[in-house]
Design a protein around this motif. Structure first.
Motif, PDB file in Angstrom:
ATOM      1  N   ARG A 160      89.134  46.202  54.502  1.00 49.43           N
ATOM      2  CA  ARG A 160      89.809  47.550  54.605  1.00 49.43           C
ATOM      3  C   ARG A 160      90.290  47.941  53.270  1.00 49.43           C
ATOM      4  N   ASP A 161      90.918  47.311  52.442  1.00 52.27           N
ATOM      5  CA  ASP A 161      91.586  47.652  51.183  1.00 52.27           C
ATOM      6  C   ASP A 161      90.497  47.942  50.231  1.00 52.27           C
ATOM      7  N   GLN A 162      89.470  47.388  50.355  1.00 51.11           N
ATOM      8  CA  GLN A 162      88.271  47.811  49.238  1.00 51.11           C
ATOM      9  C   GLN A 162      87.667  48.958  49.636  1.00 51.11           C
ATOM     10  N   THR A 163      87.761  49.251  50.765  1.00 59.08           N
ATOM     11  CA  THR A 163      87.306  50.594  51.487  1.00 59.08           C
ATOM     12  C   THR A 163      88.158  51.582  51.174  1.00 59.08           C
ATOM     13  N   GLU A 164      89.337  51.454  51.060  1.00 57.46           N
ATOM     14  CA  GLU A 164      90.446  52.644  50.725  1.00 57.46           C
ATOM     15  C   GLU A 164      90.112  53.052  49.532  1.00 57.46           C
ATOM     16  N   GLN A 165      90.159  51.798  48.571  1.00 63.83           N
ATOM     17  CA  GLN A 165      89.913  52.369  47.262  1.00 63.83           C
ATOM     18  C   GLN A 165      88.506  52.751  46.651  1.00 63.83           C
ATOM     19  N   LEU A 166      87.581  52.314  47.476  1.00 65.00           N
ATOM     20  CA  LEU A 166      86.122  53.107  47.350  1.00 65.00           C
ATOM     21  C   LEU A 166      86.466  54.560  47.781  1.00 65.00           C
ATOM     22  N   VAL A 167      87.193  54.860  48.832  1.00 64.72           N
ATOM     23  CA  VAL A 167      87.056  56.440  49.030  1.00 64.72           C
ATOM     24  C   VAL A 167      87.979  56.897  47.919  1.00 64.72           C
ATOM     25  N   TYR A 189      81.617  56.141  37.505  1.00 65.28           N
ATOM     26  CA  TYR A 189      80.561  55.688  38.474  1.00 65.28           C
ATOM     27  C   TYR A 189      80.658  54.177  38.553  1.00 65.28           C
ATOM     28  N   PRO A 190      80.530  53.409  37.809  1.00 66.22           N
ATOM     29  CA  PRO A 190      80.513  51.784  37.960  1.00 66.22           C
ATOM     30  C   PRO A 190      81.768  51.468  38.644  1.00 66.22           C
ATOM     31  N   ARG A 191      82.889  52.229  38.372  1.00 67.02           N
ATOM     32  CA  ARG A 191      84.347  51.469  38.774  1.00 67.02           C
ATOM     33  C   ARG A 191      84.447  51.893  40.208  1.00 67.02           C
ATOM     34  N   ALA A 192      84.152  52.974  40.635  1.00 69.26           N
ATOM     35  CA  ALA A 192      84.015  53.222  41.929  1.00 69.26           C
ATOM     36  C   ALA A 192      82.925  52.506  42.877  1.00 69.26           C
ATOM     37  N   ARG A 193      81.622  52.020  42.247  1.00 75.57           N
ATOM     38  CA  ARG A 193      80.876  51.082  43.107  1.00 75.57           C
ATOM     39  C   ARG A 193      81.081  50.059  43.102  1.00 75.57           C
ATOM     40  N   VAL A 194      82.149  49.348  42.448  1.00 76.14           N
ATOM     41  CA  VAL A 194      82.498  47.969  42.607  1.00 76.14           C
ATOM     42  C   VAL A 194      83.064  47.707  43.818  1.00 76.14           C
ATOM     43  N   HIS A 195      83.693  48.647  44.340  1.00 67.27           N
ATOM     44  CA  HIS A 195      84.362  48.454  45.807  1.00 67.27           C
ATOM     45  C   HIS A 195      83.222  48.359  46.796  1.00 67.27           C
ATOM     46  N   TRP A 196      82.457  49.352  46.571  1.00 62.60           N
ATOM     47  CA  TRP A 196      81.288  49.373  47.354  1.00 62.60           C
ATOM     48  C   TRP A 196      80.253  47.857  47.624  1.00 62.60           C
ATOM     49  N   GLU A 197      79.978  47.406  46.213  1.00 59.13           N
ATOM     50  CA  GLU A 197      79.397  46.216  45.803  1.00 59.13           C
ATOM     51  C   GLU A 197      80.269  45.020  46.470  1.00 59.13           C
ATOM     52  N   ARG A 198      81.505  44.783  46.436  1.00 61.97           N
ATOM     53  CA  ARG A 198      82.315  43.794  46.741  1.00 61.97           C
ATOM     54  C   ARG A 198      82.103  43.640  48.550  1.00 61.97           C
ATOM     55  N   ILE A 199      81.856  44.668  49.053  1.00 60.21           N
ATOM     56  CA  ILE A 199      81.773  44.463  50.706  1.00 60.21           C
ATOM     57  C   ILE A 199      80.477  44.958  51.013  1.00 60.21           C
ATOM     58  N   GLU A 200      79.469  44.882  50.175  1.00 61.90           N
ATOM     59  CA  GLU A 200      78.223  45.623  50.638  1.00 61.90           C
ATOM     60  C   GLU A 200      77.577  44.822  52.054  1.00 61.90           C
ATOM     61  N   THR A 201      77.638  43.710  52.238  1.00 63.05           N
ATOM     62  CA  THR A 201      76.800  43.191  53.555  1.00 63.05           C
ATOM     63  C   THR A 201      77.620  43.630  54.514  1.00 63.05           C
TER      64      THR A 201
END
Length: 393
Positions: A160-167, A189-201
């Motif tokens: 949840r925390d990673q998704t909030e930061q992604l948004v 671009y890469p700083r935002a995508r970090v949060h997607w990649e951490r929870i990608e699965t």
């Protein structure tokens, strides 16, 4: 790799720890179990819209209670994070203005971070926090059942925390991109995508959201519409394309707004899921598979060459999942635990060698030998990680 999840009501209040020791966490108004730590008194936290005042910056190991009062105008949250600032040890959410909530945890000695999050967005207002060894045997706390609950709740809080930061960071990226501030957008671009990649699965489990957000051009099927991060990546870094026609301002707005909309849908879906320990363990393995199939090969960020940012983020996510299960793994197979820990450290040491400031060198700057070293380290770690689910379940 897809990770199956089952829907549930929104997960509540406090999450237990993701450290490599058992942590017992609860959000309660009236803690009733007296301990040595309780005798020392709760640690008061005054959270406002701009400050996070923690009465003490140290505590003894064992049971710790934070009493958080919201003196601001925005709904607030309070976190205890591991030293890396990523793993959630415990949290208390939805503290309305004028209200107080308690966070009670059992914590091992070490360095941590406290954070208040006004408005429940962003990284929060952070400060270091030290837990000293009080002689309390926090490493022996909890049954397997309790540790299982702690691991699943804590990982859900992390997602949840990673998704909030992604948004939050996706919105900032989209605004810069729409406004034509390309240098700013490239930096975000890469700083935002970090949060997607951490929870990608986890993100991949929500049907067509993954292709809408993260589809690569090379994976397009005939007639399929290309949207998401990589569509805008190509527009920002067109140098490797032949006869490329830049997107119009109207097209930029369309793609950016679509990205934000789908990211917010992801946030809504994440709020209503729960995970089992086998899903967490398999997710850790799945994130390493993502590294092996997309990041090491340089295929993920074909245009921007920011693959190492994604590489690190996948490793972060895999490590957090593993460390949440460490209390169970240490009981059942300490040798496997030691092997996984050592190989995470070895892989991280290689990644650290390619850091520049708070980011990484462009992937095309790596030699074939350096890429092979990374690939070998990922494969070496993937083998023991593949045993994690069978061991802890």
């Amino acid at each position: 790799m897809k990770t199956a999840l089952r829907p549930a009501r929104a997960l509540a209040g406090a999450a237990a720890g993701l450290l490599g020791v058992p942590l017992l966490a609860a959000c309660t108004q009236n803690p009733t179990q007296p301990t040595d730590q309780a005798a020392a008194g709760p640690i008061s936290v005054r959270a406002t819209d701009t400050t996070c005042e923690v009465a003490r910056q140290t505590a003894g190991s064992g049971r710790i209670q934070f009493t958080v009062t919201n003196g601001g105008t925005k709904i607030n949250e309070f976190y205890l994070l591991a030293e890396d600032g990523v793993r959630v040890v415990g949290e208390v959410e939805n503290i309305g203005p004028g209200l107080s909530r308690d966070l009670v945890l059992t914590v091992a000695p070490g360095r941590y971070i406290t954070a208040c999050k006004p408005g429940m967005v962003g990284d929060g207002i952070r400060a270091p926090f030290i837990v000293e060894d009080s002689g309390s045997d926090s490493g022996a706390a909890g049954t397997d059942s309790a540790q299982t609950d702690q691991a699943t709740d804590a990982y859900a809080a992390y997602v949840r925390d990673q998704t909030e930061q992604l948004v939050t960071k996706t919105v900032a990226f989209a605004e810069a991109y729409k406004a034509g501030r390309d240098d700013e957008a490239r930096g975000l671009y890469p700083r935002a995508r970090v949060h997607w990649e951490r929870i990608e699965t986890v993100a991949e489990s929500f049907g067509d959201l993954d292709p809408k957000l993260d589809l690569r051009e090379a994976d397009l099927e005939p007639g399929q519409k290309w949207t998401g991060w990589h569509r805008m990546e190509k527009d920002l870094w067109p140098a490797r394309a032949t006869k490329y026609r830049a997107l119009t301002k109207t097209q930029r707005v369309t793609y950016a707004d679509d990205l934000v909309t789908n990211t917010k849908i992801l946030e809504e879906k994440v709020e209503g899921v729960t995970l089992t320990i086998d899903q967490i363990a398999n997710g850790s393995r799945g994130l390493l598979d993502e590294v092996a199939t997309g990041k090491v090969t340089g295929e993920e960020e074909y245009w921007s060459r920011t693959d190492l940012w994604d590489f690190q983020a996948n490793v972060d996510g895999a490590r957090v999942a593993y460390e949440g299960l460490q209390p169970l793994l240490q009981k059942k197979d300490p040798e496997l635990d030691a092997d996984i820990s050592a190989k995470f450290a070895a892989l991280q040491a290689l990644l650290d060698g390619h850091k520049v400031g708070d980011g990484f060198v462009s992937y095309d700057k790596l030699s074939k030998s350096e890429i092979k070293q990374l690939s070998d380290a990922v494969n070496a770690l993937a083998e023991p990680i593949s045993q994690l689910a069978a061991t802890v379940v």
